[in-house]
Design a protein around this motif. Structure first.
Motif, short mmCIF file in Angstrom:
data_model
loop_
_atom_site.label_atom_id
_atom_site.label_comp_id
_atom_site.label_asym_id
_atom_site.label_seq_id
_atom_site.Cartn_x
_atom_site.Cartn_y
_atom_site.Cartn_z
N ILE A 85 39.33 29.88 42.69
CA ILE A 85 39.22 30.91 43.81
C ILE A 85 40.21 32.14 43.38
N LYS A 86 41.39 32.01 43.22
CA LYS A 86 42.36 33.05 42.75
C LYS A 86 42.09 33.80 41.59
N ARG A 87 41.69 32.99 40.44
CA ARG A 87 41.16 33.66 39.03
C ARG A 87 39.75 34.65 39.16
N ASN A 88 38.97 33.71 39.85
CA ASN A 88 37.41 34.60 39.77
C ASN A 88 37.57 35.58 40.75
N SER A 89 38.15 35.51 41.94
CA SER A 89 38.11 36.58 42.82
C SER A 89 38.83 37.89 42.36
N SER A 90 40.10 37.51 41.74
CA SER A 90 40.82 38.50 41.18
C SER A 90 39.81 39.30 39.87
N LEU A 91 39.14 38.53 38.97
CA LEU A 91 38.53 39.20 37.91
C LEU A 91 37.17 39.79 38.54
N TRP A 92 36.67 39.11 39.69
CA TRP A 92 35.66 39.99 40.37
C TRP A 92 35.89 41.51 41.07
N ILE A 93 37.11 41.47 41.60
CA ILE A 93 37.76 42.61 42.32
C ILE A 93 38.08 43.64 41.27
N ASN A 94 38.63 43.41 40.02
CA ASN A 94 38.97 44.08 38.93
C ASN A 94 37.71 44.64 38.34
N LYS A 95 36.53 43.69 38.36
CA LYS A 95 35.27 44.38 37.58
C LYS A 95 34.56 45.38 38.32
N LYS A 96 34.69 45.14 39.74
CA LYS A 96 34.02 46.18 40.76
C LYS A 96 34.81 47.35 40.83
N GLY A 97 36.04 47.25 40.37
CA GLY A 97 36.97 48.67 40.37
C GLY A 97 37.50 48.80 41.85
N PHE A 98 37.58 47.93 42.63
CA PHE A 98 37.69 48.10 44.19
C PHE A 98 39.47 48.68 44.43
N VAL A 99 40.28 48.48 43.26
CA VAL A 99 41.50 48.96 43.57
C VAL A 99 42.19 49.77 42.29
N LYS A 100 42.85 50.75 42.42
CA LYS A 100 43.48 51.51 41.28
C LYS A 100 44.35 50.41 40.48
N GLY A 101 44.52 50.40 39.22
CA GLY A 101 45.22 49.46 38.34
C GLY A 101 44.80 47.97 38.49
N LYS A 102 45.56 46.94 38.33
CA LYS A 102 45.05 45.55 38.13
C LYS A 102 45.43 44.93 39.56
N PHE A 103 44.42 44.16 40.33
CA PHE A 103 44.50 43.37 41.23
C PHE A 103 44.88 41.79 40.79
N GLU A 104 46.09 41.64 41.55
CA GLU A 104 46.67 40.03 41.28
C GLU A 104 46.85 39.38 42.52
N TRP A 105 46.48 37.90 42.84
CA TRP A 105 47.11 37.24 43.60
C TRP A 105 48.27 36.81 43.39
N GLN A 106 49.45 36.76 44.49
CA GLN A 106 50.98 36.21 44.19
C GLN A 106 50.69 34.80 43.65
N GLU A 107 51.72 34.23 42.97
CA GLU A 107 51.55 32.87 42.58
C GLU A 107 51.88 32.04 43.78
N GLY A 108 51.28 30.97 43.83
CA GLY A 108 51.57 29.93 44.86
C GLY A 108 50.48 30.21 46.15
N TYR A 109 50.63 29.29 47.18
CA TYR A 109 49.78 29.19 48.30
C TYR A 109 50.26 28.09 49.24
N GLY A 110 50.02 28.23 50.59
CA GLY A 110 50.14 27.33 51.44
C GLY A 110 48.88 26.68 51.43
N ALA A 111 48.93 25.02 51.82
CA ALA A 111 47.70 24.20 52.06
C ALA A 111 48.25 23.35 53.38
N PHE A 112 47.36 23.58 54.13
CA PHE A 112 48.05 22.69 55.69
C PHE A 112 46.80 21.76 55.96
N SER A 113 46.80 20.70 56.36
CA SER A 113 45.74 19.88 56.85
C SER A 113 45.79 19.51 58.43
N TYR A 114 44.62 19.37 58.83
CA TYR A 114 44.09 19.31 60.15
C TYR A 114 43.11 18.23 60.56
#
Length: 153
Positions: free
Chosen positions: A75-104
């Motif tokens: 999710i993070k790799r492909n969405s970052s590549l997609w955002i950068n390819k689309k040129g939605f932000v100035k510079g390089k878009f990156e997600w921060q390392e890590g995540y929270g995962a919570f079960s319900y």
């Protein structure tokens, strides 16, 4: 997998690198659709997705055919590549390392969906860091403050 029956509901929470507020209302729905496609192409069921300019919440029904870390990496790799390819932000878009995962459990599914859909309303009262720390405490997860999502620079 024949004769494999599961009910796994997971909420993922992760931020943009340095918690920069880069997700624009102009293209966030397009981003959510793109991420929904990644989730579904991996065989999982998207239940809710929403966020704020600096972070995102994804709630899924997960199939046991993939690890959580592999899915989040995808999710993070492909969405970052997609955002950068689309040129939605100035510079390089990156997600921060890590995540929270919570079960319900099944009985909490609708409450989690409602919570995610009301992110804008929720964050009028609470910061992302306060929200994230509340999740960690609620789920009794040990954490090191050093590795909590970094504040914007």
């Amino acid at each position: 997998m024949a004769n494999t029956y599961t009910q796994i509901h997971l909420q993922f929470v992760f931020a943009i690198k340095y918690r920069a507020s880069l997700i624009s209302p102009v293209w966030k729905k397009e981003l959510y659709l793109y991420i929904s496609g990644i989730v579904e192409n991996n065989g999982h069921k998207l239940l809710a997705i929403n966020g704020m300019p600096d972070h995102i919440h994804i709630f899924i029904g997960m199939r046991p055919t993939q690890s959580v870390s592999d899915l989040l990496q995808d999710i993070k790799r492909n969405s970052s590549l997609w955002i950068n390819k689309k040129g939605f932000v100035k510079g390089k878009f990156e997600w921060q390392e890590g995540y929270g995962a919570f079960s319900y459990s099944k009985s909490h599914v609708q409450n989690v969906i409602n919570y995610i859909h009301k992110q804008e309303e929720h964050h009028k009262k609470q910061s992302f860091k306060e929200e994230y720390l509340e999740f960690l405490k609620k789920f009794d997860i040990d954490y090191n403050e050093k590795y909590i999502f970094h504040e914007p620079q």
